[in-house]
Design a protein around this motif. Sequence first.
Motif, short mmCIF file in Angstrom:
data_model
loop_
_atom_site.label_atom_id
_atom_site.label_comp_id
_atom_site.label_asym_id
_atom_site.label_seq_id
_atom_site.Cartn_x
_atom_site.Cartn_y
_atom_site.Cartn_z
N THR A 32 2.47 17.81 -4.20
CA THR A 32 2.05 16.41 -4.09
C THR A 32 3.18 15.61 -3.47
OG1 THR A 32 0.60 16.55 -6.02
CG2 THR A 32 1.31 14.36 -5.36
N PHE A 33 2.86 14.66 -2.61
CA PHE A 33 3.91 13.77 -2.12
C PHE A 33 3.38 12.34 -2.06
CE2 PHE A 33 1.79 15.07 1.83
CZ PHE A 33 1.73 13.89 2.56
N PHE A 34 4.31 11.40 -2.14
CA PHE A 34 4.00 9.97 -2.14
C PHE A 34 4.55 9.36 -0.85
CE2 PHE A 34 4.76 11.61 -6.32
CZ PHE A 34 3.76 11.10 -7.11
N HIS A 35 3.84 8.36 -0.33
CA HIS A 35 4.33 7.75 0.90
C HIS A 35 3.82 6.32 0.99
CE1 HIS A 35 5.71 7.41 5.01
NE2 HIS A 35 6.16 8.64 4.98
N LEU A 52 0.82 -1.20 0.00
CA LEU A 52 0.00 0.00 0.00
C LEU A 52 0.86 1.26 0.00
CD1 LEU A 52 -2.72 -0.99 2.63
CD2 LEU A 52 -3.07 -0.71 0.17
N TRP A 53 0.40 2.26 -0.72
CA TRP A 53 1.02 3.59 -0.64
C TRP A 53 -0.03 4.64 -0.98
CZ3 TRP A 53 1.65 6.52 -5.24
CH2 TRP A 53 1.47 5.81 -6.44
N THR A 54 0.26 5.86 -0.59
CA THR A 54 -0.70 6.96 -0.72
C THR A 54 -0.08 8.11 -1.49
OG1 THR A 54 -1.55 6.39 1.47
CG2 THR A 54 -2.24 8.50 0.55
N ARG A 55 -0.87 8.74 -2.34
CA ARG A 55 -0.47 10.00 -2.96
C ARG A 55 -1.40 11.08 -2.47
NH1 ARG A 55 0.26 10.28 -9.31
NH2 ARG A 55 -1.97 9.80 -9.30
N ALA A 56 -0.82 12.13 -1.87
CA ALA A 56 -1.61 13.23 -1.31
C ALA A 56 -1.31 14.50 -2.09
CB ALA A 56 -1.29 13.43 0.16
N THR A 57 -2.35 15.20 -2.54
CA THR A 57 -2.20 16.45 -3.26
C THR A 57 -2.97 17.54 -2.53
OG1 THR A 57 -2.03 15.30 -5.40
CG2 THR A 57 -2.59 17.64 -5.45
N SER A 59 -7.10 21.58 2.04
CA SER A 59 -7.95 20.58 1.40
C SER A 59 -7.06 19.61 0.65
CB SER A 59 -8.95 21.24 0.45
OG SER A 59 -9.92 21.96 1.18
N LEU A 60 -7.42 18.33 0.73
CA LEU A 60 -6.57 17.27 0.19
C LEU A 60 -7.32 16.43 -0.82
CD1 LEU A 60 -5.19 16.09 3.65
CD2 LEU A 60 -3.82 17.24 1.90
N TYR A 61 -6.57 15.96 -1.81
CA TYR A 61 -7.06 14.91 -2.70
C TYR A 61 -6.16 13.71 -2.46
CZ TYR A 61 -8.41 12.36 -6.91
OH TYR A 61 -8.87 11.40 -7.78
N LEU A 62 -6.77 12.62 -1.95
CA LEU A 62 -6.02 11.43 -1.55
C LEU A 62 -6.28 10.28 -2.51
CD1 LEU A 62 -6.86 11.56 2.27
CD2 LEU A 62 -4.81 12.44 1.13
N GLU A 63 -5.19 9.62 -2.91
CA GLU A 63 -5.30 8.45 -3.79
C GLU A 63 -4.57 7.28 -3.12
OE1 GLU A 63 -4.84 9.85 -8.21
OE2 GLU A 63 -3.64 11.16 -6.91
N PHE A 64 -5.24 6.14 -3.09
CA PHE A 64 -4.69 4.96 -2.43
C PHE A 64 -4.38 3.88 -3.46
CE2 PHE A 64 -7.28 7.27 0.56
CZ PHE A 64 -6.51 7.30 1.71
N TYR A 65 -3.17 3.31 -3.34
CA TYR A 65 -2.70 2.33 -4.32
C TYR A 65 -2.22 1.06 -3.61
CZ TYR A 65 -2.61 6.03 -7.87
OH TYR A 65 -2.95 7.04 -8.75
N GLU A 66 -2.42 -0.07 -4.31
CA GLU A 66 -1.79 -1.33 -3.95
C GLU A 66 -0.85 -1.68 -5.10
OE1 GLU A 66 -2.99 -5.94 -2.79
OE2 GLU A 66 -4.29 -4.72 -4.08
#
Length: 356
Positions: A257-260, A226-231, A285-292
């Motif tokens: 934007t950062f990835f974690h 899992l990792w997250t991209r936050a903008t 305000s955030l736009y969050l994207e979740f990845y596997e």
Amino acid sequence: MQKIAMKKIVDIFCLLLCSWLISCDATVHEYPTSGHVKLIVEAYTDLAMPELYYEYVCDAKAGNQLLVRSGDESGSRVFDENVQLRFNFDLRRSINSSTSQSVGKVVQFAAPDAERPQAVAEFEPTPGVYKALIWCDYVSDQIGNDWYYKVSDLRTIVYTDVVPEDNDDKDAYTGVETVDLTPYIGAGEGHTVTVPVNLNRPLGRWRLVADDIADFEAAGGNASALWTRATYISFVSSGYNVESQEPNLFDEPQSRTFFHPIYNRSSGEMTHDYIFVYGKESYVSLYLEFYEGDRKISSWNVPDVPLMRNRETLIHGRFLTSSSQSGGIGIDPGFNGEHIVPVKRDEVPTNGILNK
């Protein structure tokens, strides 16, 4: 010949007399100079993690809910052995209410577990009114190199281009103290003044937790991938002025934007970040994207997240088994952040630089 010789003698006498009168005038109007004062500035820093204040619950069906959880503990931090505290001191002489001039700078280093005061700087200014500016951040060495903040001017601290592996290393502390040494005018040498300065965290922290990580794994998901991209889809602070104790630079919406990767698998913590707070409270305000791995699981629009100085806002929800898009609140491509600017709109020009 005698007249010429006499005239020369008179001229020389007049010249000597003028010189003596000038020196006497200078002596009469010259005030006694003041000696230097030994000024010791002590930096006291509390490294305790921010206490939880707000709980921001994300729910695609019921809608977002904001709760107050003031006083709740948010955990402690274990430091890497190579991490050091860096203290930057800048003593500035006050010229007037809006102008100051640097008269001395000192850099000190300390271990995170050092006793308080963790750093002490000594100066020898002449009597006057001064401001002692202190900035404390984390570095990975004792060479003095900037790590995550550029600190050549404490009135314009900005981020470096280094991407943090752990956003907790972006934590920082700051303080400013006015020092009046005018009572020592004409007092001569040999006086010492000690000024303690308590440093405070100028940032607020938001922390993101997935409540459904166990359900995600039960359904066959790989939590370690899992990792997250936050903008940030709002204006977000990116610079700080220690003298005014306020942010003075802001990034445009959707420009940061950062990835974690997943931060803590057992607790479901996905990521976190620190933001300079304008005044007592700011909003992002955030736009969050979740990845596997390469697969995108869900995306969430999280508007108007409140942040307070030295406090934490916990953002949590079922991010891995549901998506805000199913509730019709996905990211708006035309969003420009107008209603969630962390300062008054007329204080932020279009270039994101705050002029005060």
